[in-house]
Design a protein around this motif. Structure first.
Motif, PDB file in Angstrom:
ATOM      1  N   MET A  25       0.824  -1.203   0.000  1.00 47.91           N
ATOM      2  CA  MET A  25       0.000   0.000   0.000  1.00 47.91           C
ATOM      3  C   MET A  25       0.863   1.260   0.000  1.00 47.91           C
ATOM      4  SD  MET A  25      -2.641   1.405   2.919  1.00 47.91           S
ATOM      5  CE  MET A  25      -4.029   0.359   2.494  1.00 47.91           C
ATOM      6  N   THR A  26       1.880   1.273   0.856  1.00 51.26           N
ATOM      7  CA  THR A  26       2.764   2.430   0.943  1.00 51.26           C
ATOM      8  C   THR A  26       3.468   2.677  -0.384  1.00 51.26           C
ATOM      9  OG1 THR A  26       3.106   1.981   3.304  1.00 51.26           O
ATOM     10  CG2 THR A  26       4.671   3.459   2.230  1.00 51.26           C
ATOM     11  N   ALA A  27       3.919   1.602  -1.023  1.00 58.18           N
ATOM     12  CA  ALA A  27       4.590   1.728  -2.317  1.00 58.18           C
ATOM     13  C   ALA A  27       3.620   2.217  -3.388  1.00 58.18           C
ATOM     14  CB  ALA A  27       5.198   0.390  -2.728  1.00 58.18           C
ATOM     15  N   PHE A  28       2.392   1.717  -3.349  1.00 54.14           N
ATOM     16  CA  PHE A  28       1.377   2.135  -4.319  1.00 54.14           C
ATOM     17  C   PHE A  28       1.095   3.633  -4.208  1.00 54.14           C
ATOM     18  CE2 PHE A  28      -3.135   3.001  -5.181  1.00 54.14           C
ATOM     19  CZ  PHE A  28      -3.243   2.570  -6.500  1.00 54.14           C
ATOM     20  N   LEU A  29       0.955   4.108  -2.984  1.00 48.26           N
ATOM     21  CA  LEU A  29       0.684   5.529  -2.782  1.00 48.26           C
ATOM     22  C   LEU A  29       1.873   6.380  -3.213  1.00 48.26           C
ATOM     23  CD1 LEU A  29      -1.077   5.323   0.697  1.00 48.26           C
ATOM     24  CD2 LEU A  29      -2.166   5.846  -1.495  1.00 48.26           C
ATOM     25  N   ALA A  30       3.086   5.909  -2.919  1.00 45.35           N
ATOM     26  CA  ALA A  30       4.285   6.669  -3.265  1.00 45.35           C
ATOM     27  C   ALA A  30       4.507   6.727  -4.770  1.00 45.35           C
ATOM     28  CB  ALA A  30       5.500   6.063  -2.580  1.00 45.35           C
ATOM     29  N   ALA A  31       4.029   5.695  -5.476  1.00 50.10           N
ATOM     30  CA  ALA A  31       4.257   5.626  -6.921  1.00 50.10           C
ATOM     31  C   ALA A  31       3.343   6.554  -7.704  1.00 50.10           C
ATOM     32  CB  ALA A  31       4.066   4.188  -7.405  1.00 50.10           C
ATOM     33  N   GLY A  32       2.321   7.064  -7.067  1.00 51.06           N
ATOM     34  CA  GLY A  32       1.385   7.935  -7.762  1.00 51.06           C
ATOM     35  C   GLY A  32       1.985   9.305  -8.040  1.00 51.06           C
ATOM     36  N   GLY A  33       1.621   9.870  -9.166  1.00 53.91           N
ATOM     37  CA  GLY A  33       2.051  11.219  -9.483  1.00 53.91           C
ATOM     38  C   GLY A  33       1.129  12.246  -8.867  1.00 53.91           C
ATOM     39  N   GLY A  34       1.270  13.473  -9.279  1.00 54.65           N
ATOM     40  CA  GLY A  34       0.452  14.536  -8.717  1.00 54.65           C
ATOM     41  C   GLY A  34      -0.832  14.779  -9.472  1.00 54.65           C
ATOM     42  N   ASP A  35      -1.075  13.985 -10.525  1.00 57.10           N
ATOM     43  CA  ASP A  35      -2.262  14.233 -11.344  1.00 57.10           C
ATOM     44  C   ASP A  35      -3.440  13.345 -10.972  1.00 57.10           C
ATOM     45  OD1 ASP A  35      -0.837  12.038 -12.156  1.00 57.10           O
ATOM     46  OD2 ASP A  35      -1.304  12.275 -14.292  1.00 57.10           O
ATOM     47  N   GLU A  36      -3.203  12.327 -10.113  1.00 51.51           N
ATOM     48  CA  GLU A  36      -4.328  11.480  -9.711  1.00 51.51           C
ATOM     49  C   GLU A  36      -5.223  12.206  -8.715  1.00 51.51           C
ATOM     50  OE1 GLU A  36      -1.202  10.499  -9.167  1.00 51.51           O
ATOM     51  OE2 GLU A  36      -0.786   8.622 -10.214  1.00 51.51           O
ATOM     52  N   GLU A  37      -6.511  11.909  -8.786  1.00 49.31           N
ATOM     53  CA  GLU A  37      -7.440  12.457  -7.806  1.00 49.31           C
ATOM     54  C   GLU A  37      -7.132  11.775  -6.476  1.00 49.31           C
ATOM     55  OE1 GLU A  37     -10.106  13.688  -5.358  1.00 49.31           O
ATOM     56  OE2 GLU A  37     -10.491  11.603  -5.927  1.00 49.31           O
ATOM     57  N   PRO A  38      -6.790  12.529  -5.423  1.00 46.07           N
ATOM     58  CA  PRO A  38      -6.278  11.923  -4.186  1.00 46.07           C
ATOM     59  C   PRO A  38      -7.235  10.946  -3.516  1.00 46.07           C
ATOM     60  CG  PRO A  38      -5.856  14.288  -4.218  1.00 46.07           C
ATOM     61  CD  PRO A  38      -6.758  13.998  -5.367  1.00 46.07           C
ATOM     62  N   VAL A  39      -8.513  11.278  -3.469  1.00 46.63           N
ATOM     63  CA  VAL A  39      -9.457  10.395  -2.781  1.00 46.63           C
ATOM     64  C   VAL A  39      -9.611   9.082  -3.537  1.00 46.63           C
ATOM     65  CG1 VAL A  39     -11.807  10.155  -1.900  1.00 46.63           C
ATOM     66  CG2 VAL A  39     -10.656  12.369  -1.776  1.00 46.63           C
ATOM     67  N   LEU A  72      -2.648   6.028   4.784  1.00 46.25           N
ATOM     68  CA  LEU A  72      -3.537   6.792   3.909  1.00 46.25           C
ATOM     69  C   LEU A  72      -3.523   8.272   4.269  1.00 46.25           C
ATOM     70  CD1 LEU A  72      -6.637   4.396   3.801  1.00 46.25           C
ATOM     71  CD2 LEU A  72      -4.775   4.562   2.143  1.00 46.25           C
ATOM     72  N   ALA A  73      -3.557   8.567   5.561  1.00 40.70           N
ATOM     73  CA  ALA A  73      -3.580   9.946   6.017  1.00 40.70           C
ATOM     74  C   ALA A  73      -2.288  10.678   5.658  1.00 40.70           C
ATOM     75  CB  ALA A  73      -3.816  10.002   7.529  1.00 40.70           C
ATOM     76  N   GLU A  74      -1.166  10.009   5.777  1.00 38.34           N
ATOM     77  CA  GLU A  74       0.111  10.653   5.455  1.00 38.34           C
ATOM     78  C   GLU A  74       0.179  11.011   3.972  1.00 38.34           C
ATOM     79  OE1 GLU A  74       3.066   7.942   6.839  1.00 38.34           O
ATOM     80  OE2 GLU A  74       2.938   8.640   8.927  1.00 38.34           O
ATOM     81  N   TYR A  75      -0.333  10.130   3.122  1.00 37.78           N
ATOM     82  CA  TYR A  75      -0.379  10.435   1.691  1.00 37.78           C
ATOM     83  C   TYR A  75      -1.269  11.653   1.427  1.00 37.78           C
ATOM     84  CZ  TYR A  75      -2.092  10.154  -3.111  1.00 37.78           C
ATOM     85  OH  TYR A  75      -2.468  10.462  -4.401  1.00 37.78           O
ATOM     86  N   LEU A  76      -2.452  11.655   2.028  1.00 38.56           N
ATOM     87  CA  LEU A  76      -3.382  12.762   1.813  1.00 38.56           C
ATOM     88  C   LEU A  76      -2.846  14.071   2.396  1.00 38.56           C
ATOM     89  CD1 LEU A  76      -6.761  10.957   2.523  1.00 38.56           C
ATOM     90  CD2 LEU A  76      -5.950  11.783   0.312  1.00 38.56           C
ATOM     91  N   ARG A  77      -2.143  13.999   3.499  1.00 34.66           N
ATOM     92  CA  ARG A  77      -1.563  15.216   4.076  1.00 34.66           C
ATOM     93  C   ARG A  77      -0.582  15.856   3.107  1.00 34.66           C
ATOM     94  NH1 ARG A  77      -0.306  14.387  10.551  1.00 34.66           N
ATOM     95  NH2 ARG A  77      -2.436  13.830  11.188  1.00 34.66           N
ATOM     96  N   ALA A  96     -18.643  11.689  -1.346  1.00 32.40           N
ATOM     97  CA  ALA A  96     -18.642  12.721  -0.311  1.00 32.40           C
ATOM     98  C   ALA A  96     -17.415  13.616  -0.368  1.00 32.40           C
ATOM     99  CB  ALA A  96     -18.743  12.067   1.068  1.00 32.40           C
ATOM    100  N   PHE A  97     -16.247  13.036  -0.687  1.00 33.95           N
ATOM    101  CA  PHE A  97     -14.999  13.787  -0.568  1.00 33.95           C
ATOM    102  C   PHE A  97     -14.223  13.947  -1.868  1.00 33.95           C
ATOM    103  CE2 PHE A  97     -15.646  11.695   3.609  1.00 33.95           C
ATOM    104  CZ  PHE A  97     -15.747  12.821   4.401  1.00 33.95           C
TER     105      PHE A  97
END
Length: 222
Positions: free
Chosen positions: A59-73, A122-127, A181-182
């Motif tokens: 999960m951590t690797a998946f979140l880190a691999a994302g660029g800045g263009d994905e919708e965060p939620v 998840l929260a650290e990625y969203l922060r 919702a978000f």
């Protein structure tokens, strides 16, 4: 050897009960020594949750691999689906663990600590993604908690069905609420088409009945 230890542990848990089974019992049945057990598992509780460390790393690797263009939620919802995939890989084992965890308070407490680690990832990625927003940290923490709550609600429903229901559909339906919702774009329930969006421009001091009338007229219901 790791799989053999898990298999031996659960065989004994089911036959004798969790509290009545010792680490010595597990290694004896698996045919290995105590040192081998602790090479893979720090404690007896860890043998009940042998796959969460790997899943958390994925999960951590998946979140880190994302660029800045994905919708965060949407990204964190997709990350939560990795946990579902882990459970669905072995439904029989997952159901056995669910039943065992319900019976042993210590395992429930351990499971809560594992869930908190997922939520924190998840929260650290969203922060990071919301760093420039006002109340970005608050939004990140609330959304992460909502994702975990929706995922776990659906996961428990699937486990209560003894793994017979469609796990993916159940989790998708739950996570759609979070995205609606978000997220940037509301997500309709599975099988439904998005509804039309109606924008009505009205004076700030217009009475509510007038606003409703304008909406009904636009929708052709007046």
């Amino acid at each position: 050897m790791r799989d053999a230890l898990v298999a031996a542990a659960f065989q004994l848990f089911l036959e004798r009960g969790y509290e009545q089974t010792t680490i010595d019992d597990i290694v004896t049945l698996a045919g290995v020594g105590r040192r081998s057990f602790f090479r893979y598992f720090p404690s007896k509780e860890d043998v009940v949750f042998p796959d969460h460390e790997r899943c958390l790393a994925d999960m951590t690797a998946f979140l880190a691999a994302g660029g800045g263009d994905e919708e965060p939620v949407r990204r964190v919802c997709d990350a939560a689906r990795l946990v579902l995939r882990m459970y669905a890989e072995n439904p029989t084992f997952s159901v056995q663990r669910y039943r065992l965890t319900k019976q042993v308070p210590g395992l429930r407490a351990y499971e809560l600590s594992v869930v908190w680690r997922y939520e924190r990832a998840l929260a650290e990625y969203l922060r990071r993604r919301f760093a420039a927003r006002r109340d970005g940290t608050l939004q990140a923490d609330v959304i992460a908690a909502a994702v975990v709550a929706a995922h776990n609600n659906a996961l428990r429903s699937w486990l209560r069905s003894d793994g017979q229901d469609d796990a993916s559909a159940t989790v998708d339906h739950a996570l759609a609420y979070v995205q609606s919702a978000f997220g940037g774009t509301p997500v309709p329930p599975a099988g439904e088409q998005p509804e039309d969006v109606v924008v009505v421009v009205s004076r700030r001091d217009a009475p509510l009945w007038r606003v409703v009338q304008e909406i009904e007229s636009t929708l052709g219901r007046g």
